[in-house]
Design a protein around this motif. Structure first.
Motif, PDB file in Angstrom:
ATOM      1  N   GLN A  40       7.654  -3.373  -3.268  1.00 54.60           N
ATOM      2  CA  GLN A  40       8.562  -2.919  -3.339  1.00 54.60           C
ATOM      3  C   GLN A  40       9.138  -1.547  -2.867  1.00 54.60           C
ATOM      4  OE1 GLN A  40      11.803  -4.392  -6.277  1.00 54.60           O
ATOM      5  NE2 GLN A  40      10.761  -6.973  -5.857  1.00 54.60           N
ATOM      6  N   ALA A  41       8.056  -0.689  -3.640  1.00 55.34           N
ATOM      7  CA  ALA A  41       8.457   1.236  -3.822  1.00 55.34           C
ATOM      8  C   ALA A  41       7.349   1.303  -2.703  1.00 55.34           C
ATOM      9  CB  ALA A  41       8.274   1.198  -5.302  1.00 55.34           C
ATOM     10  N   LEU A  42       5.750   1.134  -2.024  1.00 53.19           N
ATOM     11  CA  LEU A  42       4.762   2.018  -1.334  1.00 53.19           C
ATOM     12  C   LEU A  42       5.471   2.303  -0.101  1.00 53.19           C
ATOM     13  CD1 LEU A  42       2.228  -0.833  -2.280  1.00 53.19           C
ATOM     14  CD2 LEU A  42       3.020   1.416  -2.878  1.00 53.19           C
ATOM     15  N   GLY A  43       7.068   1.980   0.312  1.00 52.44           N
ATOM     16  CA  GLY A  43       7.046   2.986   1.324  1.00 52.44           C
ATOM     17  C   GLY A  43       7.448   1.415   2.695  1.00 52.44           C
ATOM     18  N   VAL A  44       7.044   0.512   2.518  1.00 52.93           N
ATOM     19  CA  VAL A  44       7.601  -0.343   3.936  1.00 52.93           C
ATOM     20  C   VAL A  44       9.240  -1.045   3.697  1.00 52.93           C
ATOM     21  CG1 VAL A  44       4.991  -1.362   3.593  1.00 52.93           C
ATOM     22  CG2 VAL A  44       7.157  -2.238   2.253  1.00 52.93           C
ATOM     23  N   ARG A  45      10.108  -1.799   4.627  1.00 54.97           N
ATOM     24  CA  ARG A  45      10.298  -1.696   4.362  1.00 54.97           C
ATOM     25  C   ARG A  45      11.127  -2.738   3.440  1.00 54.97           C
ATOM     26  NH1 ARG A  45      14.678  -4.746   8.081  1.00 54.97           N
ATOM     27  NH2 ARG A  45      13.048  -6.636   8.960  1.00 54.97           N
ATOM     28  N   LEU A  46      12.579  -2.302   2.287  1.00 54.22           N
ATOM     29  CA  LEU A  46      12.354  -3.278   1.289  1.00 54.22           C
ATOM     30  C   LEU A  46      12.634  -5.099   2.061  1.00 54.22           C
ATOM     31  CD1 LEU A  46      12.513  -3.520  -1.238  1.00 54.22           C
ATOM     32  CD2 LEU A  46      15.292  -3.580  -0.877  1.00 54.22           C
TER      33      LEU A  46
END
Length: 401
Positions: A228-234
């Motif tokens: 959720q916090a790695l830069g992918v779209r949530l």
């Protein structure tokens, strides 16, 4: 007194499997984990602080020895560079802090995720064992052994196994809330020796090695939450996490956890591609019978034979519930049952529900929206509301009211 944790193998297998995946895929991630007790206690956990501090000091002095590294290297899904990392690994005391605030015990691990993610199971085992040392061990062990014999007898008389399509398979998932390390060893050894037909392994890597059992485990919520916090779209975090897992393990460790944002949201992402690549699914919240029906219906919808897949149930199980689930599903799909507290801490004492969960990654809040409302975890209500909106998850009825 001898420290509670004396070997770094004395933890769940999935800590190593997630650890390796994060080391290879996202080694730069910063993370924060927080200890929480969800239930009332017989005395304030804050009283345990001096003993917890002592145990954390001891934990941070441990290293993997050559025999432990050789055992891990012998697991076909462990990569040589990860073993080399473990060879030089040591927990850093500066990355974990414990303190008391009134009656409450606080423990927070914060730092590079590959240096702090391993703390969780050790901390829970430490706190739980320290807590139950305050009770009469002799009385508890007498009652525990009595209850253990009842469970063993119940399994020995399991005659329905031959009548259903798939066998009953039981696993020990009881490291984190065990009465003690010694008691978990006694329980697991008894099941392995007396009910080997149904008892198929343990999540405890140390006991798996020492008792020549299969170590069991794949992924936990923290793995998916991190994405959720790695830069992918949530909206795509589950897909990204599952894809990285597939690329890391290439068909091994194929049981996916379904309830990071609920079963319905998971199945929306678990398309034909993932349903064919993963061996099955693990249940950890919500009604297990409803969950199992949803899983089978999803495989049917995708025209994948449920008999080729496996459901692993692991949410607060006891043996009676496991057998009831077995009777419901074993003619339609392979089943496995991971029992934790009710296996390794059934002593006639009131147990406590303690967790140590990922709360932030790369400075951003992360959340689990469980199918059991009491298991939802997030320290940021604004983020939790946003996550619900993204995945179209309604507020629990009580909270909405």
């Amino acid at each position: 007194m001898k420290p509670i944790i004396t070997s770094l193998l004395d933890t769940d297998l999935y800590k190593f499997t997630m650890w390796q995946a994060m080391l290879h895929r996202h080694p730069q991630t910063e993370a924060e984990y927080e200890f929480v007790c969800r239930t009332p206690t017989a005395f304030p956990l804050a009283e345990l602080l001096p003993e917890v501090e002592r145990e954390l000091d001891a934990l941070c002095s441990l290293r993997f020895d050559q025999g432990e590294l050789d055992y891990l290297a012998g697991l076909r899904f462990m990569k040589s560079d990860f073993i080399d990392f473990l060879r030089i690994f040591q927990f850093q005391r500066a990355f974990i802090r414990a303190w008391a605030e009134g009656d409450r015990l606080h423990i927070v691990a914060k730092g590079p995720q590959v240096h702090v993610m391993g703390f969780e199971i050790y901390v829970l085992a430490i706190v739980n064992e320290l807590y139950f040392r305050r009770f009469d061990a002799e009385v508890a062990l007498v009652e525990g052994r009595k209850r253990l014999q009842v469970k063993l007898a119940q399994l020995k008389h399991l005659a329905v196994e031959a009548k259903l399509h798939n066998p009953f398979e039981l696993f020990d998932f009881g490291v984190r809330r065990r009465f003690s390390g010694a008691w978990q060893r006694e329980v697991v050894q008894a099941f392995a020796q007396e009910t080997a037909q149904w008892f198929k392994g343990t999540s405890n890597v140390l006991l798996a090695r020492d008792l020549n059992l299969v170590p069991i485990g794949t992924m936990a919520h923290e793995y998916l939450q991190t994405y959720q916090a790695l830069g992918v779209r949530l909206r795509d975090f589950q897909v990204a996490a599952l894809e990285d897992w597939v690329q890391e393990y290439r068909g091994d460790l194929g049981i996916a956890l379904t309830d990071t944002v609920g079963m319905d949201a998971f199945l929306a992402d678990f398309d034909m591609y993932f349903a064919k690549l993963f061996d099955g699914l693990r249940h950890d919240s919500g009604d297990p019978f409803e969950w199992g029906e949803k899983a089978i219906a999803h495989y049917d919808k995708l025209r994948i034979a449920p008999q080729s897949k496996r459901l692993v149930f692991s949410d607060g199980l006891d043996l009676d519930t496991a057998l009831a689930l077995y009777h419901r599903f074993a003619d339609r799909i392979q089943c496995g049952f991971g029992i934790g507290t009710r296996l390794t801490n059934d002593m006639g004492l009131t147990t406590i529900n303690i967790v140590m969960k990922l709360t932030h990654a790369n400075g951003q809040p992360v959340a689990k929206i469980s199918d059991s409302p009491g298991k939802t975890l997030c320290n940021d209500e604004t983020y939790l509301a946003y996550l619900r909106q993204v995945f179209n998850i309604p507020e629990p009825a009580a909270k909405a009211a």
